[in-house]
Scaffold this motif. Structure first.
Motif, PDB file in Angstrom:
ATOM      1  N   GLN A   1       0.818  -1.211   0.000  1.00  0.00           N
ATOM      2  CA  GLN A   1       0.000   0.000   0.000  1.00  0.00           C
ATOM      3  C   GLN A   1       0.854   1.263   0.000  1.00  0.00           C
ATOM      4  N   ARG A   2       1.979   1.231   0.730  1.00  0.00           N
ATOM      5  CA  ARG A   2       2.876   2.395   0.733  1.00  0.00           C
ATOM      6  C   ARG A   2       3.413   2.658  -0.672  1.00  0.00           C
ATOM      7  N   LEU A   3       3.772   1.580  -1.363  1.00  0.00           N
ATOM      8  CA  LEU A   3       4.298   1.735  -2.721  1.00  0.00           C
ATOM      9  C   LEU A   3       3.239   2.301  -3.662  1.00  0.00           C
ATOM     10  N   LEU A   4       2.001   1.871  -3.500  1.00  0.00           N
ATOM     11  CA  LEU A   4       0.919   2.432  -4.313  1.00  0.00           C
ATOM     12  C   LEU A   4       0.757   3.917  -4.029  1.00  0.00           C
ATOM     13  N   CYS A   5       0.827   4.296  -2.761  1.00  0.00           N
ATOM     14  CA  CYS A   5       0.691   5.707  -2.374  1.00  0.00           C
ATOM     15  C   CYS A   5       1.831   6.548  -2.932  1.00  0.00           C
ATOM     16  N   GLU A   6       2.996   5.942  -3.122  1.00  0.00           N
ATOM     17  CA  GLU A   6       4.154   6.666  -3.652  1.00  0.00           C
ATOM     18  C   GLU A   6       4.124   6.754  -5.178  1.00  0.00           C
ATOM     19  N   GLY A   7       3.097   6.177  -5.799  1.00  0.00           N
ATOM     20  CA  GLY A   7       2.910   6.383  -7.227  1.00  0.00           C
ATOM     21  C   GLY A   7       3.292   5.228  -8.125  1.00  0.00           C
ATOM     22  N   TYR A   8       3.765   4.132  -7.569  1.00  0.00           N
ATOM     23  CA  TYR A   8       4.139   2.994  -8.407  1.00  0.00           C
ATOM     24  C   TYR A   8       2.903   2.330  -8.993  1.00  0.00           C
ATOM     25  N   LYS A   9       2.995   1.925 -10.251  1.00  0.00           N
ATOM     26  CA  LYS A   9       1.878   1.266 -10.934  1.00  0.00           C
ATOM     27  C   LYS A   9       2.114  -0.228 -11.128  1.00  0.00           C
ATOM     28  N   GLU A  10       3.363  -0.653 -11.077  1.00  0.00           N
ATOM     29  CA  GLU A  10       3.654  -2.084 -11.137  1.00  0.00           C
ATOM     30  C   GLU A  10       4.576  -2.435  -9.977  1.00  0.00           C
ATOM     31  N   ILE A  11       4.221  -3.484  -9.245  1.00  0.00           N
ATOM     32  CA  ILE A  11       5.018  -3.923  -8.107  1.00  0.00           C
ATOM     33  C   ILE A  11       5.381  -5.385  -8.315  1.00  0.00           C
ATOM     34  N   VAL A  12       6.677  -5.652  -8.292  1.00  0.00           N
ATOM     35  CA  VAL A  12       7.184  -7.005  -8.506  1.00  0.00           C
ATOM     36  C   VAL A  12       7.433  -7.653  -7.147  1.00  0.00           C
TER      37      VAL A  12
END
Length: 346
Positions: free
Chosen positions: A148-159
């Motif tokens: 969720q933190r990564l989504l909030c920071e703007g990432y659209k793809e998470i590996v």
């Protein structure tokens, strides 16, 4: 390492390409080539910047424990302490005092979330168990919070990454079910998986994710010969792997399937190598990662008879890569004329 770099920035250190006070080198020792390149880089760095503090972390830090001068390092931080690297550097400060399951502000559109580490498969060629230890996983709650933190920071793809993500403790399919239930527009990509870890449950989660999980499987295959797989200590046959590949293509629309292959394993005569070549052609992989066998210290395969000459290994690698390139082109050509959704990186 991203989180640690963010901590350094917050402690008023800045990145530089010239007069660094500290250089942190994250090393690999999975193959002999990677180890030699790491050794050469560290020694050259020390020669060029003798006043600089050079810290080696990662797998070579495990191999050279207590002997950092041999590779030109001032300090070794082993894998088990990598997440606490900055506390090791600055024991009296608060730098790096927060949890490490987070990331720096995005410089790219794709982020990597490490959910697992370690391996206890003890394949006969592999040094990873002695360098990374037994399998460990972060908790589901920690993984979801970091995601969720990564989504909030703007990432659209998470590996989702790890040494063996298929060994994720509470079940990779269960974690994925929680992640795809999150709100937002994003895509999850899975890093490499062992043949026996791609379960029916995992296949169905990907198939029914409505695009939230990329239909992309990177299979840690290693050989298309059952005889060689047995000598490697792998827990499946070539026919089992082929059955899985057919199932993936049947169950998941527009699936992309790639594989890691090792060539020139001890006692892999030309007939057994051709078995792998024919297997690859039959399965029509979309991409290949091909590696010549590399003898690693203290592994059973390093002492096997019938070691293959280096030139022969390199020749086979070239041949298999040529086949892989042709298959990758065919895979790309199947998309000509289609409209697809892509992630813009710049």
């Amino acid at each position: 390492m991203i989180a640690q770099l963010a901590d350094l920035a917050e402690a008023k250190y800045c990145k530089t390409t010239t007069d660094a006070d500290i250089v942190i080198v994250n090393t690999c020792a999975v193959t002999e080539k990677a180890q030699k390149e790491g050794e050469r880089y560290l020694r050259t760095l020390k020669e060029k910047k003798p006043a600089c503090t050079i810290i080696a972390t990662g797998c070579m830090a495990e191999l050279y424990k207590g002997n950092e001068a041999a590779i030109g390092a001032d300090m070794l931080v082993p894998n088990v302490a990598k997440g606490e690297l900055l506390r090791v550097l600055f024991p009296k400060s608060n730098v790096g005092a927060r949890p490490t399951a987070r990331a720096a502000k995005p410089a790219k559109t794709r982020a990597f979330l490490k959910i697992q580490d370690g391996c206890d498969a003890f394949c006969t060629y592999c040094i990873i168990p002695s360098l990374r230890g037994a399998p460990t996983s972060i908790s589901e709650d920690e993984a979801v919070a970091a995601f969720q933190r990564l989504l909030c920071e703007g990432y659209k793809e998470i590996v989702l990454t790890g040494i063996h993500i298929g060994l994720y403790e509470s079940g990779l399919d269960k974690l994925l079910a929680r992640l795809i239930a999150l709100d937002g527009e994003f895509r999850i990509r899975l890093s490499s998986l062992y043949v026996t870890e791609i379960t029916d449950e995992l296949i169905q989660i990907v198939a029914r994710s409505n695009g939230k999980i990329a239909p992309h499987f990177h299979i840690s295959l290693q050989s298309g010969s059952t005889e060689i797989l047995r000598r490697m200590g792998r827990k499946y046959s070539a026919s089992k792997a082929e059955e899985l590949i057919h199932k993936l293509r049947k169950e998941i629309a527009d699936v992309t399937i790639g594989a890691d292959i090792i060539v020139g394993f001890p006692d892999e005569g030309i007939a057994l190598f051709l078995k792998t070549l024919h297997f690859v052609e039959s399965c029509k992989f979309d991409f290949l990662h091909v590696f010549p066998y590399s003898a690693r210290p203290n592994t059973p395969a390093a002492s096997y008879d019938d070691q293959i000459p280096q030139e022969e290994k390199l020749s086979r690698a070239r041949m298999l890569r040529g086949t892989g390139n042709a298959l990758q082109r065919q895979s790309a050509e199947r998309l000509v004329g289609q409209t697809v959704r892509v992630l813009t990186e710049k």
